[in-house]
Design a protein around this motif. Structure first.
Motif, PDB file in Angstrom:
ATOM      1  N   MET A 193     -25.782   4.936  -7.701  1.00 21.37           N
ATOM      2  CA  MET A 193     -24.542   4.172  -7.737  1.00 21.37           C
ATOM      3  C   MET A 193     -23.356   5.043  -7.349  1.00 21.37           C
ATOM      4  SD  MET A 193     -22.428   2.547 -10.966  1.00 21.37           S
ATOM      5  CE  MET A 193     -21.895   4.192 -11.466  1.00 21.37           C
ATOM      6  N   LEU A 194     -23.296   6.253  -7.901  1.00 22.04           N
ATOM      7  CA  LEU A 194     -22.150   7.120  -7.661  1.00 22.04           C
ATOM      8  C   LEU A 194     -22.045   7.516  -6.191  1.00 22.04           C
ATOM      9  CD1 LEU A 194     -19.787   8.653  -8.864  1.00 22.04           C
ATOM     10  CD2 LEU A 194     -21.349  10.557  -9.352  1.00 22.04           C
ATOM     11  N   LEU A 250     -19.133   7.016  -1.106  1.00 27.50           N
ATOM     12  CA  LEU A 250     -19.143   6.754   0.340  1.00 27.50           C
ATOM     13  C   LEU A 250     -18.298   5.530   0.681  1.00 27.50           C
ATOM     14  CD1 LEU A 250     -22.897   7.487   1.157  1.00 27.50           C
ATOM     15  CD2 LEU A 250     -20.909   8.767   1.990  1.00 27.50           C
ATOM     16  N   HIS A 251     -18.396   4.501  -0.147  1.00 29.58           N
ATOM     17  CA  HIS A 251     -17.597   3.293   0.087  1.00 29.58           C
ATOM     18  C   HIS A 251     -16.097   3.599  -0.029  1.00 29.58           C
ATOM     19  CE1 HIS A 251     -16.622  -1.016   0.035  1.00 29.58           C
ATOM     20  NE2 HIS A 251     -15.733  -0.704  -0.914  1.00 29.58           N
ATOM     21  N   ARG A 252     -15.752   4.412  -1.020  1.00 31.20           N
ATOM     22  CA  ARG A 252     -14.331   4.732  -1.233  1.00 31.20           C
ATOM     23  C   ARG A 252     -13.730   5.467  -0.045  1.00 31.20           C
ATOM     24  NH1 ARG A 252     -10.070   7.020  -1.065  1.00 31.20           N
ATOM     25  NH2 ARG A 252      -8.859   8.034  -2.708  1.00 31.20           N
ATOM     26  N   ILE A 311     -19.221   8.186 -16.769  1.00 31.03           N
ATOM     27  CA  ILE A 311     -18.460   8.190 -15.516  1.00 31.03           C
ATOM     28  C   ILE A 311     -17.150   7.428 -15.675  1.00 31.03           C
ATOM     29  CG2 ILE A 311     -18.452   7.279 -13.139  1.00 31.03           C
ATOM     30  CD1 ILE A 311     -20.014   9.852 -13.461  1.00 31.03           C
ATOM     31  N   LEU A 312     -17.185   6.358 -16.456  1.00 30.27           N
ATOM     32  CA  LEU A 312     -15.978   5.544 -16.655  1.00 30.27           C
ATOM     33  C   LEU A 312     -14.947   6.271 -17.514  1.00 30.27           C
ATOM     34  CD1 LEU A 312     -14.479   2.812 -16.382  1.00 30.27           C
ATOM     35  CD2 LEU A 312     -15.722   2.068 -18.432  1.00 30.27           C
ATOM     36  N   VAL A 339     -31.327   1.066 -11.410  1.00 23.63           N
ATOM     37  CA  VAL A 339     -30.088   1.289 -10.648  1.00 23.63           C
ATOM     38  C   VAL A 339     -29.096   0.160 -10.930  1.00 23.63           C
ATOM     39  CG1 VAL A 339     -29.071   1.607  -8.369  1.00 23.63           C
ATOM     40  CG2 VAL A 339     -31.356   2.481  -8.828  1.00 23.63           C
ATOM     41  N   GLY A 340     -29.601  -1.075 -10.915  1.00 26.47           N
ATOM     42  CA  GLY A 340     -28.730  -2.219 -11.181  1.00 26.47           C
ATOM     43  C   GLY A 340     -28.121  -2.169 -12.563  1.00 26.47           C
ATOM     44  N   SER A 341     -28.852  -1.616 -13.540  1.00 21.20           N
ATOM     45  CA  SER A 341     -28.300  -1.499 -14.891  1.00 21.20           C
ATOM     46  C   SER A 341     -27.112  -0.550 -14.913  1.00 21.20           C
ATOM     47  CB  SER A 341     -29.387  -1.004 -15.861  1.00 21.20           C
ATOM     48  OG  SER A 341     -30.340  -2.015 -16.105  1.00 21.20           O
ATOM     49  N   VAL A 342     -27.199   0.559 -14.188  1.00 23.90           N
ATOM     50  CA  VAL A 342     -26.048   1.468 -14.101  1.00 23.90           C
ATOM     51  C   VAL A 342     -24.849   0.724 -13.495  1.00 23.90           C
ATOM     52  CG1 VAL A 342     -25.195   3.675 -13.244  1.00 23.90           C
ATOM     53  CG2 VAL A 342     -27.612   3.424 -13.780  1.00 23.90           C
ATOM     54  N   GLU A 343     -25.106   0.003 -12.414  1.00 23.84           N
ATOM     55  CA  GLU A 343     -24.034  -0.699 -11.697  1.00 23.84           C
ATOM     56  C   GLU A 343     -23.394  -1.791 -12.555  1.00 23.84           C
ATOM     57  OE1 GLU A 343     -26.166  -0.092  -7.300  1.00 23.84           O
ATOM     58  OE2 GLU A 343     -26.396  -1.969  -8.410  1.00 23.84           O
TER      59      GLU A 343
END
Length: 292
Positions: A81-82, A87-89, A165-166, A240-244
Motif C-alpha cells: 500500500m505504501l 508513487l501515486h503522490r 503510518i497514519l 493488502v486490502g485490509s491495510v488499505e
C-alpha cells in the motif's frame, strides 16, 4: 549357415544399431543427454510434491512460530500500500500513472515470499495440498489451526501498519490523501465484486506459489508479474486490502463494520475459493490424473 549370418550382420545398416533416441533425434553423447535432462522443466508431480512438503512443514510448526511469522508478514504487506501510495503522490496526473504506481503493489509480496514469512493467501495453496493428498481429520485440524493463527497474525500486522503510518506523522497531506484514495477505491466495490475479484486474486497467488519452485533464477520476475496483474485488475486481496481499508477506517472515512461485512468476509471467501477450491484442487487432480 554361419557364412549367411555373417553376411547379414555385415549388410546391416548403421540405423539397425541406433538407439530409439538416436532415431528420433540427433545422436548425443552421455554428457549432452544429461544436459538435455537438466534443461527440462520439472514435471507437475515434482512441483506438487515440492509444495506439498512445504505445506507439511508449515502444518508442523508451533503456534508461536506461526504467529510471529504471520505478524511479520502482515506488517510487510503494508509496504504494498505504501509503495503504491507514494508513487501515486509523486506521479500525479501524468499519462499512464496508474500503470507505474501499480508497480509498487508487488513490494510487500517480495518481502514476504523471499523472507519466508507466513501469508494467509499462500497457505490456501501450500497447506491444503497435504490434506488433499492424505485426507483425514487430523490433517484438517492442523490446516484450520494454521489458517486461524496465520490469518489473525496477518490482520494484526496489517492493522498495526495502517495505524502506525497514519499516526506517526511520517508523510505530508498529499501522501495521506493518496493512501486514503486507495482505500476508498477498494470500498467502491460491491460485496459481490469483493468476492469475485477475490477469487481471481486467490487464483493468481496460488498460481504464483505453483510457479516459484520452477522459476529458479526468475522467482522475482514471477512474483512481480503475478502481483502486478492483481493491482492492474483491481482484484481484492484480504491482507493488502485490509491495510488499505483499515487506513481508511482509522482516518474516519469508513466504519469497522463496513470493513468486516462489506470488504473482509467477501474477500476472504473469494481468496479461499480461488486459491484452494479452484487452483489447488485442479492442480492436485492433474497430478492424480497423471498417476492413474
Amino acid at each position: 549357415m554361419n557364412d549367411s549370418k555373417q553376411r547379414l550382420a555385415t549388410d546391416a545398416t548403421p540405423d539397425d544399431h541406433q538407439t530409439a533416441d538416436e532415431k528420433d533425434g540427433f545422436s548425443l553423447s552421455t554428457e549432452e543427454k544429461h544436459d538435455v535432462e537438466e534443461k527440462q522443466p520439472p514435471r507437475a508431480a515434482v512441483l506438487h510434491e515440492t509444495i506439498r512438503l512445504q505445506g507439511e512443514e508449515e502444518l508442523g510448526r508451533s503456534i508461536p512460530a506461526l504467529g510471529w511469522s504471520a505478524l511479520a508478514a502482515g506488517l510487510s504487506m503494508g509496504f504494498s500500500m505504501l509503495a503504491r501510495g507514494l508513487l501515486h503522490r509523486y506521479l500525479g496526473e501524468v499519462p499512464g500513472a496508474f500503470l507505474i504506481e501499480s508497480l509498487g503493489y508487488p513490494f510487500g509480496f517480495l518481502v514476504v515470499i523471499l523472507a519466508r514469512q507466513q501469508l494467509f493467501t499462500e497457505n490456501t495453496m501450500t497447506a491444503v495440498l497435504p490434506l488433499m493428498t492424505h485426507p483425514d481429520l487430523a490433517k484438517l485440524g492442523l490446516l484450520l489451526r494454521l489458517w486461524s493463527v496465520v490469518f489473525l497474525g496477518n490482520l494484526i500486522g496489517a492493522a498495526l501498519f495502517a495505524y502506525g503510518i497514519l499516526h506517526m506523522q511520517l508523510f505530508d497531506h498529499a501522501t495521506h490523501d493518496a493512501l486514503v484514495g486507495i482505500g476508498t477505491e477498494v470500498m467502491a466495490n460491491s460485496p459481490w465484486q469483493m468476492f469475485t475479484k477475490g477469487i481471481l486474486a486467490g487464483w493468481l497467488i496460488a498460481t504464483m506459489v505453483w510457479l516459484v519452485p520452477a522459476a529458479e533464477q526468475a522467482k522475482i520476475t514471477v512474483i512481480v508479474l503475478t502481483t502486478y496483474l492483481i493491482a492492474l485488475g483491481g482484484f481484492t486481496h484480504i491482507i493488502v486490502g485490509s491495510v488499505e481499508v483499515l487506513y481508511l477506517v482509522f482516518s474516519g472515512g469508513a466504519g469497522f463494520v463496513d470493513y468486516v461485512v462489506h470488504f473482509g468476509l467477501p474477500t476472504l471467501l473469494g481468496n479461499i475459493v480461488g486459491g484452494s477450491c479452484i487452483f489447488a484442487l485442479i492442480s492436485h487432480a492433474q497430478v492424480r490424473g497423471d498417476e492413474a
